[in-house]
Write a protein that holds these residues in place. Structure first.
Motif, PDB file in Angstrom:
ATOM      1  N   LEU A 241       0.835  -1.210   0.000  1.00 47.59           N
ATOM      2  CA  LEU A 241       0.000   0.000   0.000  1.00 47.59           C
ATOM      3  C   LEU A 241       0.862   1.250   0.000  1.00 47.59           C
ATOM      4  O   LEU A 241       0.539   2.242  -0.681  1.00 47.59           O
ATOM      5  N   TRP A 242       1.981   1.225   0.721  1.00 45.76           N
ATOM      6  CA  TRP A 242       2.858   2.404   0.760  1.00 45.76           C
ATOM      7  C   TRP A 242       3.405   2.703  -0.629  1.00 45.76           C
ATOM      8  O   TRP A 242       3.448   3.858  -1.040  1.00 45.76           O
ATOM      9  N   ARG A 243       3.823   1.679  -1.364  1.00 45.81           N
ATOM     10  CA  ARG A 243       4.363   1.885  -2.703  1.00 45.81           C
ATOM     11  C   ARG A 243       3.303   2.413  -3.654  1.00 45.81           C
ATOM     12  O   ARG A 243       3.582   3.283  -4.495  1.00 45.81           O
ATOM     13  N   ALA A 244       2.064   1.941  -3.514  1.00 42.05           N
ATOM     14  CA  ALA A 244       0.997   2.417  -4.395  1.00 42.05           C
ATOM     15  C   ALA A 244       0.715   3.899  -4.150  1.00 42.05           C
ATOM     16  O   ALA A 244       0.590   4.686  -5.102  1.00 42.05           O
ATOM     17  N   LEU A 245       0.608   4.299  -2.885  1.00 38.56           N
ATOM     18  CA  LEU A 245       0.369   5.710  -2.581  1.00 38.56           C
ATOM     19  C   LEU A 245       1.575   6.570  -2.937  1.00 38.56           C
ATOM     20  O   LEU A 245       1.432   7.721  -3.377  1.00 38.56           O
ATOM     21  N   TYR A 246       2.762   6.035  -2.772  1.00 38.92           N
ATOM     22  CA  TYR A 246       3.978   6.776  -3.108  1.00 38.92           C
ATOM     23  C   TYR A 246       4.059   7.033  -4.606  1.00 38.92           C
ATOM     24  O   TYR A 246       4.421   8.137  -5.039  1.00 38.92           O
ATOM     25  N   ASP A 247       3.742   6.019  -5.418  1.00 40.49           N
ATOM     26  CA  ASP A 247       3.776   6.217  -6.866  1.00 40.49           C
ATOM     27  C   ASP A 247       2.724   7.221  -7.328  1.00 40.49           C
ATOM     28  O   ASP A 247       2.921   7.906  -8.333  1.00 40.49           O
ATOM     29  N   GLU A 248       1.616   7.315  -6.603  1.00 42.76           N
ATOM     30  CA  GLU A 248       0.592   8.303  -6.942  1.00 42.76           C
ATOM     31  C   GLU A 248       0.940   9.701  -6.467  1.00 42.76           C
ATOM     32  O   GLU A 248       0.252  10.659  -6.797  1.00 42.76           O
ATOM     33  N   GLY A 249       2.007   9.846  -5.654  1.00 43.48           N
ATOM     34  CA  GLY A 249       2.410  11.157  -5.149  1.00 43.48           C
ATOM     35  C   GLY A 249       1.548  11.656  -4.008  1.00 43.48           C
ATOM     36  O   GLY A 249       1.502  12.864  -3.766  1.00 43.48           O
TER      37      GLY A 249
END
Length: 460
Positions: free
Chosen positions: A120-128
Motif C-alpha cells: 500500500l505504501w508503494r501504491a500511494l507513493y507512486d501516486e504522489g
C-alpha cells in the motif's frame, strides 16, 4: 485525520481484515517499533527503508546573544534506503508472533496484514499522495525534474521523538561559562535555543532506476561465411596413402629436410598425475599431536576451575574439624574420680561447644549464598530506603547497581525530597528505581559515561 483514516481503511481492505482489527494491529506495531529501537535493534520496512536509533553526544551550543549552553546527549531516529541496510537489521515480517500475541489475532492474518503495508505504501507513493502513519510520522514523496519519484521526506511525530529520547528526557540544556567549557566538547553555533526542540524532516533518496537496454542484434554481415569454390573438375578425395606419400618425399638438395617435432617425454607429463598434491604424509601425525595438546589444555583448565570452586568448602571443613578437635579433651593416663553430676555438666559443655561451632560454620556460609542468589534481581527491583546517618547516594548506587556513578539517577528519581545531592536529610524515605528504567548497566561503558555527563551538568 483524514489521511490517517485513509491509511487505516485501505490497509484493512488490502489485507482483508476488519477496520478495528487493523487499527488494533497498528497500535501494537507502533509499540513494537519503539521497544525494538530502544533495545538497540534496527527495523527494515520493505520498499521504505531501515529505521535505527542514532545517538548524539553532548556538545556546547553558542546562541546569537553569546551565551553558551551544555546540550545533553539525545537519541533520534535515523533512516536509510533498503539497499543500504545493515546485516543485523530486523524485518517487520518477523514481528508476526509478537503482534499476534499482543492482539490475539491469528498469525496468518497478521502476516497478510504486514505484507500489505509496503504494498500500500508503494501504491500511494507512486501516486504522489502524502502518507500519514498515526503515532509514527508522515511521508512526503519527492518528485524529480523528470517527473519520477526519487525519494521521500519523513517527518517523525513528536510522540515518537519523545518516546525514543526517553532515557535523556529529564535533562535540559544548562548554561555554562565560556571559560569553564571543556575543550573536548564540540562547539556549535545556533540562532536560538528553541531550534534544538524543533523536529526536522529526514530525507531519503532512492537509487535511480537504470533503464532496461535491449541487447543489440549483431548483423549477419559481421560473420562472413566462406563458401567453397565450385569448379567443373571433380574433386578427388584425399586418401591416407597420398598423405603418407607426400611426407616421405625427399627434400630438394638446397633445402634442409624438415624434421618433425619430437613429442615431449612422457615422464614430464605423467609425473604430476602420479603424485597427489593434496595428500600430506606427515599431516595426520601433526594433527593428532595438536588435538591431544588441546585436549590436555582443556582438561587442565577444567580441573583448575573445579579446584577453585571446591577450595572454599575444603577450607571451611578444615576449620570446622580443627575447632572440633580443639574442643575435644585429650585422653589422660589417670583420671581422678569425679562426681556423676560434674561428668554430666562437662558432657553438656562439650556438646554445646560442638553445636556452637557448627552453627558458626553454617552462619559463615549462609549469607554468601543468599547474596549470590539475590544479587541478579536486586538491580531490577524497586526499593524504598530510609536514609540513616552516614548514608550517601553514591554508596546506595554502588550497592544496588554496581557503580557509584549511577547515584545521579537516584537523585533524579527523588528530586522532590532531595534538594541537594551532597546534603541528604536523615530519616527521609527515598525510592531506588529499577535499572531498566534508565538503562543502567555497570558493565556498559556508554551507560557509565552518560551518568558521568549528567553529574557534570548537575554540578554546573
Amino acid at each position: 485525520m483524514l489521511q490517517e483514516e485513509l491509511w487505516y481503511v485501505r490497509l484493512a481492505e488490502l489485507s482483508a481484515v476488519q477496520l478495528e482489527t487493523s487499527q488494533q494491529l497498528w497500535r501494537a506495531l507502533c509499540q513494537q517499533v519503539e521497544q525494538r529501537l530502544l533495545s538497540g535493534l534496527s527495523l527494515t520496512f520493505p520498499e521504505i527503508g531501515e529505521w535505527k536509533l542514532e545517538e548524539h553526544r553532548e556538545y556546547v551550543a553558542r546562541t546569537a546573544d553569546g551565551k553558551q549552553w551544555l546540550i545533553p546527549p539525545r537519541l533520534t531516529l535515523g533512516l536509510r534506503p533498503v539497499e543500504d541496510r545493515g546485516v543485523t537489521s530486523l524485518s517487520i515480517d518477523l514481528l508476526r508472533d509478537a503482534l499476534s500475541e499482543a492482539t490475539h489475532v491469528s498469525a496468518e492474518q497478521v502476516a497478510t496484514w504486514l505484507r500489505a503495508i509496503p504494498t500500500l505504501w508503494r501504491a500511494l507513493y507512486d501516486e504522489g499522495i502524502q502518507i500519514v502513519w498515526a503515532g509514527l510520522g508522515s511521508f512526503t514523496p519527492i518528485t524529480a525534474e523528470s517527473g519520477e519519484r526519487s525519494g521521500y521526506r519523513f517527518l517523525p511525530s513528536e510522540a515518537l521523538c519523545a518516546a525514543l529520547n526517553k532515557p535523556f528526557s529529564m535533562f535540559a540544556p544548562v548554561e555554562v561559562a565560556p571559560s569553564s567549557s571543556s575543550p573536548d566538547l564540540e562547539l556549535r553555533e545556533i540562532g536560538q535555543l528553541d531550534q534544538l526542540t524543533k523536529v526536522e524532516p529526514i530525507e531519503v533518496l532512492f537509487a535511480p532506476r537504470e533503464p532496461i537496454q535491449e541487447e543489440a542484434v549483431t548483423p549477419s554481415v559481421v560473420e562472413e561465411v566462406v563458401e567453397p569454390v565450385v569448379t567443373d573438375e571433380p574433386l578427388q578425395p584425399e586418401s591416407p596413402a597420398v598423405i603418407v606419400e607426400e611426407e616421405i618425399l625427399p627434400a630438394p638438395a638446397d633445402e634442409a629436410p624438415i624434421e618433425a617435432p619430437q613429442a615431449a617425454p612422457s615422464v614430464a607429463v605423467t609425473a604430476p598425475i602420479e603424485e597427489d598434491p593434496f595428500v600430506d604424509q606427515e599431516a595426520h601425525p601433526r594433527m593428532l599431536v595438536w588435538v591431544f595438546v588441546a585436549l590436555g589444555i582443556a582438561m587442565a583448565f577444567c580441573l583448575f576451575i573445579y579446584l577453585l570452586s571446591i577450595q572454599p568448602e575444603l577450607e571451611m571443613k578444615d576449620k570446622a574439624s580443627a575447632v572440633v578437635e580443639a574442643v575435644q579433651p585429650s585422653p589422660a593416663p589417670a583420671v581422678p574420680a569425679v562426681p556423676a553430676a560434674q561428668t554430666i555438666d562437662e558432657t553438656d559443655t562439650l556438646q554445646t561447644t560442638s553445636i556452637a561451632t557448627q552453627e558458626e560454620a553454617t552462619s559463615s556460609v549462609a549469607p554468601s549464598e543468599v547474596v549470590a542468589s539475590t544479587a541478579s534481581s536486586l538491580a531490577e527491583s524497586i526499593e524504598r530506603v530510609r536514609l540513616r546517618p552516614g548514608d550517601r547516594l553514591s554508596r546506595l548506587a554502588l550497592k544496588k547497581y554496581g557503580n557509584k556513578a549511577f547515584w545521579v539517577y537516584i537523585y533524579e528519581e527523588n528530586r522532590a525530597q532531595l534538594k541537594d545531592p551532597d546534603n541528604i536529610p536523615v530519616g527521609a524515605v527515598i525510592t531506588l528505581p529499577a535499572a531498566s528504567k534508565y538503562q543502567i548497566n555497570a558493565g556498559d561503558t556508554n551507560s557509565i559515561n552518560r551518568a558521568l555527563v549528567l553529574q557534570r551538568s548537575l554540578h554546573r
